[in-house]
Design an enzyme around this catalytic site. Structure first.
Site, PDB file in Angstrom:
ATOM      1  CG  ASP A 100     -77.276  27.375  56.313  1.00  0.00           C
ATOM      2  OD1 ASP A 100     -76.570  27.063  54.872  1.00  0.00           O
ATOM      3  OD2 ASP A 100     -77.732  28.064  57.233  1.00  0.00           O
ATOM      4  CG  ASP A 201     -72.692  28.845  54.636  1.00  0.00           C
ATOM      5  OD1 ASP A 201     -73.349  29.688  54.723  1.00  0.00           O
ATOM      6  OD2 ASP A 201     -71.405  28.535  54.562  1.00  0.00           O
ATOM      7  CD  GLU A 250     -73.855  34.099  53.712  1.00  0.00           C
ATOM      8  OE1 GLU A 250     -73.418  34.890  54.289  1.00  0.00           O
ATOM      9  OE2 GLU A 250     -73.163  32.048  53.652  1.00  0.00           O
ATOM     10  CG  HIS A 320     -76.592  32.619  61.418  1.00  0.00           C
ATOM     11  ND1 HIS A 320     -77.277  32.668  60.563  1.00  0.00           N
ATOM     12  CD2 HIS A 320     -75.348  32.693  61.105  1.00  0.00           C
ATOM     13  CE1 HIS A 320     -76.717  32.284  59.053  1.00  0.00           C
ATOM     14  NE2 HIS A 320     -75.323  32.374  60.139  1.00  0.00           N
ATOM     15  CG  ASP A 321     -73.655  34.766  60.077  1.00  0.00           C
ATOM     16  OD1 ASP A 321     -73.131  34.953  60.896  1.00  0.00           O
ATOM     17  OD2 ASP A 321     -73.824  34.648  58.315  1.00  0.00           O
TER      18      ASP A 321
HETATM   19  C1  NOJ Z   1     -71.889  32.597  55.865  1.00  0.00           C
HETATM   20  C2  NOJ Z   1     -73.010  31.426  57.113  1.00  0.00           C
HETATM   21  O1  NOJ Z   1     -74.051  32.604  57.705  1.00  0.00           O
HETATM   22  C3  NOJ Z   1     -71.769  32.357  58.557  1.00  0.00           C
HETATM   23  O2  NOJ Z   1     -72.575  31.568  60.013  1.00  0.00           O
HETATM   24  C4  NOJ Z   1     -70.953  30.805  58.722  1.00  0.00           C
HETATM   25  O3  NOJ Z   1     -69.589  31.419  59.945  1.00  0.00           O
HETATM   26  C5  NOJ Z   1     -70.110  31.419  56.893  1.00  0.00           C
HETATM   27  N1  NOJ Z   1     -71.278  31.068  56.202  1.00  0.00           N
HETATM   28  C6  NOJ Z   1     -68.953  29.794  57.165  1.00  0.00           C
HETATM   29  O4  NOJ Z   1     -69.816  29.096  56.839  1.00  0.00           O
END
Ligand code: NOJ
Length: 549
Positions: A100, A201, A250, A320-321
Site C-alpha cells: 500500500d 491510497d 484508489e 477493508h473500508d
Molecule cells: C483509503 C484507505 O483504504 C482507508 O482505509 C484510509 O482510512 C484512507 N484511505 C486514508 O488513508
C-alpha cells in the site's frame, strides 16, 4: 486494438489486512509471520498476488494509513528481515506482493510534520498545507472525509493545517517539488527491494482547489480529482513506468469517462483503478440495498470504457473500508447465505479485469453484530456515531446505522477455525470476533465440497485456465431485468455466459436469442444442476456459468 498480455491481467489478487489475518506471536494482532504461515493456503486458493495494507511504522490512528516512517516495519507486525522472507517465500511459490502506498498524507508523528509544525520558517514548513485562519475560524469551510472541519489549528505557530482524513493525517503539499522527490525516491527504494507493485491510497485527493473555493453540495469536491492533478500523476507514472509492476489507484471521484485518461495503456497513470461507482464508500446514512439495474449499469460503464485494449479494470466487491458484501448485497439469512456468497463471487470474478478478493470473502464472512460503540475501533465510525448522538439521534438508532455501515465489519479477525479465537490467535484479538466462526471458517469449509471456499477455488481455477475469461470481450444481456445479471465473455470461438439472480426471490426470464441454451454446457452452478430452458425460472441467488459447446 489488441489486448497486451501481462502477468497482472492474468493473476487473481488477494487483499490482506494484516492486523486481522493471522497472529503468530500471541499478542492478539496479526503479523508478517502469520501471513507467511498462510502462503500455501493462498497458493491453493489460486491466488497470483497479494496486496498487503500498510505495515509501516505508524501510531495507528487510522490503522497504518497514518505513516510515521515509510521505510520501517511496524514492530507489532514484525521486522524488515521477516518482510524479506515473506517476499522471497511468496516469490518461490509463484505469487507476487504489492504494497500500500499512502502518499496523500503522512502521520502527524512523521519527522517531516514534526519539523514542519515547529516554526513557520522551518525548512519543512511547505511539506504540508498551512494557512491563516479567518477571524471566526478556519481558512475555509472544507470538511474532512472523516467528519468535522478539514483544518486543525496549531497553537504553536498560530496557523491551520489541512487534513482530508483524520487530524492526525496531515496532507502533504504536492505543489512542493521537494515533497515529490522524497516520495519518488522512497517508491524506488521499495521497488529496488523487489516488490511487485503498489495499491496507491487516496490518490485522487493529492491536488487541492484554491483555498478560496467554497464547499459545494459535494462536500469533498475541492480535493477530489481537481483539475491540474494530471501533472502530478504524470510524474508519478514516470516513476512507475520504468518497471514491470502492478499499480492500482484508489480513485474516489474519477468517472468512467475519465478511465481512458487514467488507464490508457501508453499514457495512463495506473494499470487499473478501484472505482467507486458500484460501491458507495462514504454514503453512510442511506440503506444499502442492491438496485440491480443501477449496479449493472455501473459495472458495464467501466467494462465498456476500458474494452478493446483501451485499459484494464480492477474488480472488487469488498475491502477493508466497506461492510461485507454478503451482508450488503446478498443475504445473511441461513437459507440464502451460502448461495448468495457464491452468487456474489460470480458477480465479479469473471468480468474483464483483475479480481481482488478481500480476506474472508472466500469463506462468505458477514458483518459483525456489534453490541455497542465500544466495540468499534475505526476513527471515522466513532466520529460519525458521536455526530449522530450530538444531532439528537438515539444511541440504539445510531448503533443500527453503525452496524450496517461500519468499516470494522470487514476488519474482524479471519475465521480459520471454530475455536475460541477462530484459530487467528491464542489470545483475545485486538477487535471483536464474529460469533459465526462456528459455521463460517476455513477448516470446516475446506472439508465440505459444497462450501463457499470450494466454490471460490473452482471459479478461480476456471478463470485461471481460460483465455476468454481473462482477455475476452464483455457483453451485458437483459440490461433492464431487475433481478438477473447476465453477461457474456468471448474470445474467438471460446464463449461463456454467466447468469446470476441477485435477489432473494424467484426470477424468471426469456434468455436472449443469441444464447440458445441447448447449445451451451453448464460448467459451474451454486444450486442444484436442474435443467434450463429458453424461458426459465431462477431460484433466489441462483448462479450459473455456461460454456458454448
Ligand atoms: C483509503 C484507505 O483504504 C482507508 O482505509 C484510509 O482510512 C484512507 N484511505 C486514508 O488513508
Amino acid at each position: 486494438m489488441t489486448i497486451k498480455r501481462t502477468w497482472w491481467k492474468e493473476a487473481v489478487g488477494y487483499q490482506i489486512y494484516p492486523r486481522s489475518f493471522m497472529d503468530t506471536d500471541g499478542d492478539g494482532i496479526g503479523d508478517l509471520n502469520g501471513i507467511r504461515s498462510k502462503l500455501d493456503y493462498l497458493k491453493d486458493l489460486g491466488i497470483g498476488f497479494i496486496w498487503i495494507t500498510p505495515i509501516y511504522e505508524s501510531p495507528n490512528i487510522d490503522n497504518g494509513y497514518d505513516i510515521s516512517d515509510y521505510q520501517k516495519i511496524l514492530r507489532t507486525f514484525g521486522t524488515m528481515e521477516e518482510f524479506d522472507l515473506l517476499l522471497d517465500e511468496a516469490h518461490a511459490l509463484g505469487m507476487k506482493i504489492i504494497m500500500d502506498l499512502v502518499i496523500n498524507h503522512t502521520s502527524n508523528q512523521h519527522p517531516w510534520f514534526l519539523e514542519s509544525r515547529s516554526s513557520v520558517k522551518d525548512d519543512y514548513r511547505d511539506y504540508y498545507i498551512w494557512a491563516d485562519g479567518k477571524v471566526d475560524g478556519p481558512p475555509n469551510d472544507w470538511v474532512s472525509i472523516f467528519g468535522g472541519s478539514a483544518w486543525e489549528y496549531d497553537e504553536g505557530t498560530k496557523q491551520y493545517y489541512l487534513h482530508v482524513f483524520a487530524k492526525e493525517q496531515p496532507d502533504l503539499n504536492w505543489e512542493n517539488p521537494r515533497v515529490k522527490r522524497e516520495l519518488f525516491s522512497m517508491i524506488d527504494w521499495w521497488l529496488d527491494k523487489g516488490i511487485d507493485g503498489f495499491r496507491v491510497d487516496a490518490i485522487s485527493h493529492i491536488k487541492k482547489a484554491p483555498l478560496e473555493t467554497p464547499s459545494t453540495s459535494d462536500p469533498f469536491e475541492s480535493f477530489k480529482n481537481v483539475p491540474g492533478i494530471e501533472t502530478h500523476l504524470e510524474e508519478l507514472r514516470d516513476v512507475f513506468k520504468k518497471r514491470d509492476i502492478l499499480t492500482v489507484g484508489e480513485a474516489n471521484g474519477v468517472s468512467a469517462d475519465e478511465a481512458y485518461q487514467w488507464l490508457g495503456e501508453h499514457e495512463g497513470y495506473f494499470n487499473m483503478l478501484f472505482e467507486f461507482d458500484h460501491i458507495s464508500l462514504w454514503n453512510k446514512d442511506e440503506q444499502e440495498t442492491l438496485d440491480v439495474i443501477h449496479f449493472k449499469q455501473a459495472i458495464t460503464r467501466w467494462q465498456e470504457a476500458l474494452a478493446d485494449g483501451k485499459g484494464w479494470n480492477a474488480l472488487y466487491m469488498e475491502n477493508h473500508d466497506i461492510p461485507r458484501s454478503v451482508s450488503s448485497f446478498g443475504s445473511e439469512e441461513s437459507v440464502f447465505w451460502q448461495a448468495s456468497a457464491k452468487a456474489l463471487a460470480l458477480t465479479f470474478l469473471l468480468l474483464q479485469g483483475t479480481p481482488f478478493i478481500y480476506q474472508g470473502q472466500e469463506i462468505g464472512m458477514t458483518n459483525m453484530p456489534f453490541a455497542s460503540i465500544d466495540d468499534i475501533d475505526a476513527v471515522d465510525t466513532k466520529n460519525f456515531y458521536h455526530e449522530m448522538i450530538h444531532a439528537g439521534v438515539s444511541p440504539s438508532k445510531a448503533m443500527n446505522v453503525i452496524r450496517r455501515t461500519a468499516r470494522d465489519n470487514s476488519r474482524t479477525p479471519m475465521q480459520w477455525t471454530a475455536e475460541e479465537y477462530a484459530g487467528f490467535s491464542k489470545r483475545k484479538p485486538w477487535i471483536v470476533l464474529n460469533p459465526n466462526k462456528q459455521v463460517i471458517n476455513v477448516l470446516d469449509e475446506s472439508m465440505d465440497s459444497h462450501s463457499v471456499l470450494n466454490f471460490y477455488k473452482e471459479v478461480i481455477k476456471l478463470r485461471n485456465q481460460s483465455e476468454a475469461l481473462i482477455y475476452g470481450t464483455y457483453k451485458l444481456y437483459l440490461p433492464d431485468h431487475p433481478q438477473l445479471f447476465v453477461y457474456g465473455r468471448r474470445l474467438g470461438e471460446e464463449r461463456f455466459v454467466v447468469i446470476i439472480n441477485l435477489s432473494n426471490e424467484f426470477a424468471s426470464a426469456d434468455l436472449p436469442e443469441n444464447v440458445q441454451i441447448e447449445e451451451w454446457n453448464l460448467v459451474l452452478c451454486n444450486l442444484n444442476d436442474h435443467s434450463i430452458h429458453q424461458h426459465t425460472v431462477f431460484a433466489p441467488y441462483e448462479a450459473r456459468v455456461y460454456k458454448h459447446k
